[in-house]
Design a protein around this motif. Structure first.
Motif, PDB file in Angstrom:
ATOM      1  N   ARG A 203      -5.771  -4.051   1.729  1.00 25.43           N
ATOM      2  CA  ARG A 203      -5.172  -5.316   1.294  1.00 25.43           C
ATOM      3  C   ARG A 203      -5.110  -6.331   2.432  1.00 25.43           C
ATOM      4  O   ARG A 203      -5.238  -7.533   2.210  1.00 25.43           O
ATOM      5  CB  ARG A 203      -3.777  -5.035   0.711  1.00 25.43           C
ATOM      6  N   HIS A 204      -4.946  -5.829   3.650  1.00 27.55           N
ATOM      7  CA  HIS A 204      -4.935  -6.724   4.815  1.00 27.55           C
ATOM      8  C   HIS A 204      -6.308  -7.376   4.990  1.00 27.55           C
ATOM      9  O   HIS A 204      -6.403  -8.562   5.330  1.00 27.55           O
ATOM     10  CB  HIS A 204      -4.562  -5.923   6.063  1.00 27.55           C
ATOM     11  N   ALA A 205      -7.373  -6.602   4.754  1.00 27.32           N
ATOM     12  CA  ALA A 205      -8.730  -7.139   4.878  1.00 27.32           C
ATOM     13  C   ALA A 205      -8.984  -8.251   3.857  1.00 27.32           C
ATOM     14  O   ALA A 205      -9.751  -9.180   4.119  1.00 27.32           O
ATOM     15  CB  ALA A 205      -9.752  -6.021   4.696  1.00 27.32           C
TER      16      ALA A 205
ATOM     17  N   GLY B 190      -6.563 -10.228   2.810  1.00 24.65           N
ATOM     18  CA  GLY B 190      -5.525 -11.242   2.992  1.00 24.65           C
ATOM     19  C   GLY B 190      -4.470 -11.196   1.908  1.00 24.65           C
ATOM     20  O   GLY B 190      -3.819 -12.214   1.615  1.00 24.65           O
ATOM     21  N   ASP B 191      -4.270 -10.034   1.319  1.00 24.25           N
ATOM     22  CA  ASP B 191      -3.340  -9.859   0.202  1.00 24.25           C
ATOM     23  C   ASP B 191      -1.963  -9.431   0.727  1.00 24.25           C
ATOM     24  O   ASP B 191      -1.654  -8.243   0.816  1.00 24.25           O
ATOM     25  CB  ASP B 191      -3.909  -8.807  -0.758  1.00 24.25           C
ATOM     26  N   GLU B 192      -1.127 -10.423   1.066  1.00 23.50           N
ATOM     27  CA  GLU B 192       0.192 -10.134   1.636  1.00 23.50           C
ATOM     28  C   GLU B 192       1.100  -9.429   0.623  1.00 23.50           C
ATOM     29  O   GLU B 192       1.820  -8.501   0.949  1.00 23.50           O
ATOM     30  CB  GLU B 192       0.855 -11.429   2.115  1.00 23.50           C
ATOM     31  N   ARG B 193       1.064  -9.898  -0.613  1.00 24.50           N
ATOM     32  CA  ARG B 193       1.910  -9.281  -1.634  1.00 24.50           C
ATOM     33  C   ARG B 193       1.506  -7.828  -1.870  1.00 24.50           C
ATOM     34  O   ARG B 193       2.345  -6.954  -2.070  1.00 24.50           O
ATOM     35  CB  ARG B 193       1.816 -10.070  -2.948  1.00 24.50           C
ATOM     36  N   GLY B 194       0.205  -7.571  -1.874  1.00 18.54           N
ATOM     37  CA  GLY B 194      -0.273  -6.207  -2.063  1.00 18.54           C
ATOM     38  C   GLY B 194       0.184  -5.291  -0.939  1.00 18.54           C
ATOM     39  O   GLY B 194       0.561  -4.141  -1.179  1.00 18.54           O
ATOM     40  N   LYS B 195       0.145  -5.781   0.296  1.00 14.98           N
ATOM     41  CA  LYS B 195       0.613  -4.983   1.441  1.00 14.98           C
ATOM     42  C   LYS B 195       2.077  -4.627   1.285  1.00 14.98           C
ATOM     43  O   LYS B 195       2.490  -3.478   1.501  1.00 14.98           O
ATOM     44  CB  LYS B 195       0.405  -5.764   2.749  1.00 14.98           C
ATOM     45  N   ARG B 196       2.883  -5.616   0.898  1.00 13.88           N
ATOM     46  CA  ARG B 196       4.314  -5.358   0.739  1.00 13.88           C
ATOM     47  C   ARG B 196       4.575  -4.430  -0.443  1.00 13.88           C
ATOM     48  O   ARG B 196       5.515  -3.639  -0.426  1.00 13.88           O
ATOM     49  CB  ARG B 196       5.067  -6.674   0.562  1.00 13.88           C
ATOM     50  N   ALA B 197       3.714  -4.519  -1.471  1.00 14.50           N
ATOM     51  CA  ALA B 197       3.867  -3.620  -2.618  1.00 14.50           C
ATOM     52  C   ALA B 197       3.672  -2.168  -2.200  1.00 14.50           C
ATOM     53  O   ALA B 197       4.434  -1.278  -2.594  1.00 14.50           O
ATOM     54  CB  ALA B 197       2.848  -3.989  -3.707  1.00 14.50           C
ATOM     55  N   VAL B 198       2.665  -1.931  -1.375  1.00 18.37           N
ATOM     56  CA  VAL B 198       2.400  -0.569  -0.892  1.00 18.37           C
ATOM     57  C   VAL B 198       3.591  -0.065  -0.086  1.00 18.37           C
ATOM     58  O   VAL B 198       4.067   1.061  -0.273  1.00 18.37           O
ATOM     59  CB  VAL B 198       1.110  -0.541  -0.042  1.00 18.37           C
ATOM     60  N   LEU B 199       4.090  -0.918   0.823  1.00 17.01           N
ATOM     61  CA  LEU B 199       5.206  -0.500   1.668  1.00 17.01           C
ATOM     62  C   LEU B 199       6.458  -0.250   0.842  1.00 17.01           C
ATOM     63  O   LEU B 199       7.179   0.734   1.059  1.00 17.01           O
ATOM     64  CB  LEU B 199       5.480  -1.567   2.733  1.00 17.01           C
ATOM     65  N   TRP B 200       6.743  -1.123  -0.126  1.00 20.59           N
ATOM     66  CA  TRP B 200       7.948  -0.950  -0.945  1.00 20.59           C
ATOM     67  C   TRP B 200       7.890   0.361  -1.722  1.00 20.59           C
ATOM     68  O   TRP B 200       8.853   1.122  -1.762  1.00 20.59           O
ATOM     69  CB  TRP B 200       8.067  -2.124  -1.910  1.00 20.59           C
ATOM     70  N   LEU B 201       6.720   0.633  -2.319  1.00 21.25           N
ATOM     71  CA  LEU B 201       6.577   1.841  -3.121  1.00 21.25           C
ATOM     72  C   LEU B 201       6.646   3.099  -2.240  1.00 21.25           C
ATOM     73  O   LEU B 201       7.304   4.082  -2.584  1.00 21.25           O
ATOM     74  CB  LEU B 201       5.249   1.807  -3.877  1.00 21.25           C
ATOM     75  N   ALA B 202       5.976   3.042  -1.078  1.00 25.73           N
ATOM     76  CA  ALA B 202       6.009   4.182  -0.159  1.00 25.73           C
ATOM     77  C   ALA B 202       7.424   4.426   0.355  1.00 25.73           C
ATOM     78  O   ALA B 202       7.861   5.574   0.479  1.00 25.73           O
ATOM     79  CB  ALA B 202       5.061   3.939   1.014  1.00 25.73           C
ATOM     80  N   THR B 203       8.150   3.356   0.624  1.00 27.26           N
ATOM     81  CA  THR B 203       9.535   3.482   1.094  1.00 27.26           C
ATOM     82  C   THR B 203      10.401   4.154   0.037  1.00 27.26           C
ATOM     83  O   THR B 203      11.203   5.044   0.333  1.00 27.26           O
ATOM     84  CB  THR B 203      10.106   2.090   1.434  1.00 27.26           C
ATOM     85  N   PHE B 204      10.222   3.728  -1.206  1.00 29.12           N
ATOM     86  CA  PHE B 204      10.986   4.332  -2.304  1.00 29.12           C
ATOM     87  C   PHE B 204      10.686   5.829  -2.403  1.00 29.12           C
ATOM     88  O   PHE B 204      11.596   6.655  -2.542  1.00 29.12           O
ATOM     89  CB  PHE B 204      10.626   3.625  -3.614  1.00 29.12           C
ATOM     90  N   MET B 205       9.399   6.201  -2.326  1.00 32.33           N
ATOM     91  CA  MET B 205       9.021   7.610  -2.419  1.00 32.33           C
ATOM     92  C   MET B 205       9.578   8.411  -1.244  1.00 32.33           C
ATOM     93  O   MET B 205      10.062   9.536  -1.403  1.00 32.33           O
ATOM     94  CB  MET B 205       7.492   7.741  -2.446  1.00 32.33           C
ATOM     95  N   MET B 206       9.512   7.835  -0.041  1.00 39.10           N
ATOM     96  CA  MET B 206       9.986   8.549   1.140  1.00 39.10           C
ATOM     97  C   MET B 206      11.498   8.773   1.097  1.00 39.10           C
ATOM     98  O   MET B 206      11.999   9.829   1.487  1.00 39.10           O
ATOM     99  CB  MET B 206       9.611   7.769   2.405  1.00 39.10           C
ATOM    100  N   ILE B 207      12.232   7.753   0.620  1.00 36.83           N
ATOM    101  CA  ILE B 207      13.688   7.911   0.491  1.00 36.83           C
ATOM    102  C   ILE B 207      14.005   9.018  -0.509  1.00 36.83           C
ATOM    103  O   ILE B 207      14.867   9.876  -0.273  1.00 36.83           O
ATOM    104  CB  ILE B 207      14.339   6.574   0.069  1.00 36.83           C
ATOM    105  N   ALA B 208      13.286   9.011  -1.641  1.00 35.50           N
ATOM    106  CA  ALA B 208      13.519  10.037  -2.667  1.00 35.50           C
ATOM    107  C   ALA B 208      13.199  11.435  -2.138  1.00 35.50           C
ATOM    108  O   ALA B 208      13.983  12.371  -2.297  1.00 35.50           O
ATOM    109  CB  ALA B 208      12.667   9.730  -3.900  1.00 35.50           C
ATOM    110  N   LEU B 209      12.044  11.586  -1.459  1.00 40.32           N
ATOM    111  CA  LEU B 209      11.667  12.885  -0.905  1.00 40.32           C
ATOM    112  C   LEU B 209      12.637  13.336   0.176  1.00 40.32           C
ATOM    113  O   LEU B 209      12.989  14.516   0.269  1.00 40.32           O
ATOM    114  CB  LEU B 209      10.246  12.819  -0.339  1.00 40.32           C
ATOM    115  N   GLY B 210      13.078  12.379   0.987  1.00 41.23           N
ATOM    116  CA  GLY B 210      14.027  12.704   2.056  1.00 41.23           C
ATOM    117  C   GLY B 210      15.350  13.196   1.493  1.00 41.23           C
ATOM    118  O   GLY B 210      15.921  14.175   1.974  1.00 41.23           O
ATOM    119  N   LEU B 211      15.849  12.512   0.455  1.00 39.85           N
ATOM    120  CA  LEU B 211      17.118  12.921  -0.162  1.00 39.85           C
ATOM    121  C   LEU B 211      17.005  14.309  -0.794  1.00 39.85           C
ATOM    122  O   LEU B 211      17.898  15.146  -0.632  1.00 39.85           O
ATOM    123  CB  LEU B 211      17.532  11.893  -1.221  1.00 39.85           C
ATOM    124  N   VAL B 212      15.899  14.543  -1.496  1.00 38.20           N
ATOM    125  CA  VAL B 212      15.710  15.850  -2.147  1.00 38.20           C
ATOM    126  C   VAL B 212      15.589  16.953  -1.095  1.00 38.20           C
ATOM    127  O   VAL B 212      16.228  18.011  -1.186  1.00 38.20           O
ATOM    128  CB  VAL B 212      14.462  15.823  -3.046  1.00 38.20           C
TER     129      VAL B 212
END
Length: 566
Positions: free
Chosen positions: A78-80, A82-104
């Motif tokens: 997405r960086h290649a 120039g898709d800023e929203r797409g980059k943030r979408a990946v990070l937001w989704l990955a963050t959500f998954m990591m928080i969930a996995l960490g809590l479990v």
């Protein structure tokens, strides 16, 4: 266009070098921290720690191994564009998954500690399991942010975060060890305190990533403000560009909706899960000992005595890990070379590189195994204060040679595009280790587990090597692979044994053991290197052919007159 490609390649090489250096430092800290752990806490604490840590590593690998790589790939794409929203979408989704996995994962470790301890066979493990649980709240979230910056080809945040995490973990561990030992705490509580360092290290690593993220957001905001004129400011005030002017985690939900969050989640998981499963293979063999040794040693005393025996068994493992770390760091040099040759279809070049790599690592592994086995007793006294388990340590030393071969053959197979086979072979080795532990440990104790480890790693190395030879058509020379190295090993053994005989009349102390160990390592390495070079097991051309390091090493050897001119 070429200059741009060269710049990208240069950036990638620099990034790879930074990450490799950080990995070496963190692995070195992680390996060497086991010495003060045993010295301060004793074998009981050492055994509890080493029984729990592989299980913690498995959960951590599940949560973090594949996701930084997946996040970096999707962010880079997405960086290649120039898709800023797409980059943030990946990070937001990955963050959500990591928080969930960490809590479990954290909940499983903390609330399931009594059940896990019962499965392993020792109630002494409960405090240690619970103390390691909070780390899973911090480290997975760091993994998402690390992947984001790696996708931007900025490896510095990951490197600084990894080194900070490991340094704080070790420092806190030592502080808790000293405090709890002086307070007269039980071995299980001291081990729990030592493992709580993982939570402090994880929090420190996450803090570093958040600071880099805050700096990145400020930089993006400043760049955006400098690039817009008054009309753009007015349009933003109306609301048309607020998300773009303020990049951050908070804008992620809208982005995910725009990119069809479920499809993105599915893509991330499809990419990350195979990497996670492949990464699990390495710590799985350690996990075999976690689940089998305490129960199989049940006839050797009470729970604390069993944990002490496990601690003695683990004394030799950090030494082998140092050899494996060296092999892992050097094997990375061959992957891009082989990948390029594979694309070009350069079969002869591939065979030359394979021969060179296998010979280097076989010789390094053999020398390490022989030297560590012959010096097991003085090294044991030097590092761990007494000679308990020196015989077992000598057996464990012989896992260095097959472990080095497993490492290099896995890297060579990956360079040729065979990613899953090495992981599958390690899974088979873990199953074999389980069966051999069951057969050998009841009769031979911890020495049986060491012998099982040698056989399991040897089988994994043989399977990797067989696949490598079959796919490349390489035919190794048995004399160069076995007979001539055996002569060099005999020369090393003679030199080390003469040193030990000369030191035998000296008073036995930790200082004398340290002198014998260090002199033995230097003498053995020097004699082995001379034997290898004088018998032309490695020629000047083969030394020079070692990727990146070869020419400098050849120059040094010629200065020392250790290699004949051709």
């Amino acid at each position: 266009m070429k200059s741009g490609d060269n710049h990208v390649s240069s950036q990638l090489l620099k990034g790879a070098a930074v990450l490799s250096l950080a990995a070496i430092i963190t692995k070195l800290l992680g390996t060497l921290q086991k010495i003060p752990l045993q010295n301060i806490g004793g074998d009981g604490v050492f055994g509890i720690y080493n029984t729990v840590y592989p299980f913690y590593t498995i959960l951590l690998t599940l949560a973090t191994a594949g996701f930084p790589t997946a996040v970096s790939k999707f962010v880079a794409e997405r960086h290649a564009r120039g898709d800023e929203r797409g980059k943030r979408a990946v990070l937001w989704l990955a963050t959500f998954m990591m928080i969930a996995l960490g809590l479990v994962g954290s909940a499983l470790m903390y609330f399931g500690a009594p059940q896990l301890a019962a499965m392993i066979g020792s109630s002494q493990l409960v405090p240690a399991l619970r103390s390691s649980a909070p780390a899973l709240l911090f480290i997975p979230l760091s993994a998402a942010l690390r992947g984001y910056f790696q996708g931007l080809q900025n490896m510095i945040p990951t490197a600084v975060s990894q080194v900070t995490e490991q340094a704080i973990r070790v420092a806190v561990m030592i502080v808790f060890l000293l405090y709890l030992s002086s307070a007269g705490a039980t071995e299980s509580v001291i081990a729990g305190g030592a493992l709580s360092g993982s939570a402090f290290g994880g929090a420190a690593g996450l803090l570093v990533m958040l600071l880099y993220w805050a700096g990145y957001r400020r930089q993006r905001r400043t760049s955006a403000e400098q690039s817009i004129d008054v009309n753009q400011v007015r349009s933003i005030a109306v609301g048309s560009g607020s998300n773009e002017a303020h990049p951050g985690l908070s804008s992620g939900s809208a982005s995910v909706a725009g990119e069809r969050g479920r499809a993105l989640l599915s893509s991330l998981l499809r990419y990350a899960i195979p990497i996670c499963l492949a990464s699990l293979a390495v710590p799985l063999i350690s996990l075999v000992d976690t689940f089998t040794l305490p129960r199989l040693l049940s006839s050797h005393g009470d729970e604390l005595a069993i944990m002490s025996a496990v601690g003695v068994y683990n004394r030799g493992i950090p030494l082998v890990q140092l050899v494996t770390m060296l092999a892992s760091s050097l094997s990375v040099l061959f992957i891009p070379v082989l990948a390029e040759m594979n694309i070009r279809g350069d079969t002869a070049g591939i065979q030359r590189q394979l021969t060179l790599a296998l010979r280097w690592f076989w010789l390094i592994g053999l020398a390490s195994s022989a030297g560590l086995a012959l010096l097991a007793e003085p090294i044991n006294v030097m590092l761990y204060q007494d000679a308990a388990g020196s015989g077992t340590m000598a057996w464990i030393a012989w896992t260095a040679a097959p472990s080095a071969l497993v490492t290099v053959t896995a890297a060579l197979l990956q360079g040729l595009g065979y990613v899953r086979a090495p992981a599958f072979h390690l899974l088979l080795a873990a199953a074999l280790k389980t069966a051999l532990n069951a057969a050998l440990v009841p009769q031979l104790g911890i020495t049986g587990a060491a012998i099982a480890g040698i056989i399991a790693y040897a089988v994994a190395a043989a399977l990797n090597l067989a696949l490598l030879l079959r796919r490349t058509g390489l035919r190794p020379d048995a004399q160069a692979a076995l007979l001539r190295p055996a002569g060099a090993i005999l020369a090393l053994a003679a030199a080390v044994l003469l040193l030990r005989l000369a030191a035998a009349p000296l008073p036995q102390s930790r200082l004398i053991a340290a002198l014998v160990s260090l002199l033995g390592v230097l003498l053995g390495a020097a004699v082995f290197a001379v034997a290898v070079l004088r018998t032309r097991l490695l020629t000047a051309a083969e030394v020079a052919a070692l990727p990146r390091l070869g020419p400098k090493l050849l120059k040094l050897l010629r200065k020392l007159r250790l290699i004949r001119p051709e």
